[in-house]
Design a protein around this motif. Structure first.
Motif, PDB file in Angstrom:
ATOM      1  N   LEU A  93       0.834  -1.191   0.000  1.00  0.00           N
ATOM      2  CA  LEU A  93       0.000   0.000   0.000  1.00  0.00           C
ATOM      3  C   LEU A  93       0.872   1.245   0.000  1.00  0.00           C
ATOM      4  N   LEU A  94       0.336   2.308  -0.556  1.00  0.00           N
ATOM      5  CA  LEU A  94       1.043   3.574  -0.617  1.00  0.00           C
ATOM      6  C   LEU A  94       0.850   4.329   0.686  1.00  0.00           C
ATOM      7  N   LEU A  95       1.952   4.732   1.295  1.00  0.00           N
ATOM      8  CA  LEU A  95       1.935   5.553   2.505  1.00  0.00           C
ATOM      9  C   LEU A  95       1.891   7.011   2.079  1.00  0.00           C
ATOM     10  N   VAL A  96       0.866   7.706   2.523  1.00  0.00           N
ATOM     11  CA  VAL A  96       0.712   9.121   2.210  1.00  0.00           C
ATOM     12  C   VAL A  96       0.571   9.873   3.529  1.00  0.00           C
ATOM     13  N   CYS A  97       1.509  10.780   3.785  1.00  0.00           N
ATOM     14  CA  CYS A  97       1.490  11.564   5.033  1.00  0.00           C
ATOM     15  C   CYS A  97       1.481  13.044   4.710  1.00  0.00           C
TER      16      CYS A  97
END
Length: 176
Positions: free
Chosen positions: A144-148
């Motif tokens: 999954l793509l980590l978006v912060c």
């Protein structure tokens, strides 16, 4: 006869537990990255093997003599919880940064407080590819793509899971 009924009942309980232990179905609900069915890799060789099963990771090298790849300075900072960092090249000669992570919550918190890299994450590793083809291949492999960061709009129908750090989400949507 009694033994076979006991075994069948035990098997049914195990099957029920495995069904109910699955991660969310795309809601923004809580949970850690441990309950999302993310892949795990125990060391750099395992990370390289995982990437090569779904994309290409050629010429793995632990040191980055050419200055390619990302998170080189961050890998030396204990706040990022990066156990090991290496880089390799995809089939188009674009760099892929591989990270073995000792504590995913610390990694996400440091990412949220720092430059905010969009990394693909597993349970205990992260991959930061430069090429869109590699991103899609690894997302198809359940990373999954980590978006912060704020302002990253995710269209309906894509997963949005709360990350291990405040302000971070995990999604199966990547802008191309």
């Amino acid at each position: 006869m009694r033994l076979s009924r006991t075994l069948m009942a035990g098997a049914a309980l195990i099957a029920l537990a495995s069904l109910t232990g699955c991660g969310g179905d795309g809601d923004a609900g809580g949970g850690s990255t441990g309950d999302l069915g993310l892949p795990a890799a125990g060391d750099m060789a395992s990370i390289e093997k995982f990437v090569n099963q779904h994309a290409q990771c050629n010429n793995l090298r632990p040191s980055d003599d050419e200055g390619s790849g990302l998170l080189e300075k961050e890998a030396a900072d204990p706040a990022w919880a990066i156990k090991e960092r290496a880089v390799c090249d995809d089939g188009s000669h674009q760099t892929i940064t591989l990270l073995a992570i000792s504590d995913m919550a610390k990694f996400q918190a440091a990412n949220n407080a720092g430059k905010k890299y969009e990394a693909l994450v597993g349970k205990n590793f992260a991959v930061v590819p430069e090429g869109d083809t590699t991103v899609q291949a690894l997302m198809n492999a359940k990373m999954l793509l980590l978006v912060c960061k704020g302002g990253y709009e995710i269209p309906s129908g894509y997963a949005q899971h709360k990350g291990s750090a405040e302000g971070c989400i995990l999604t199966d949507y990547a802008r191309s």
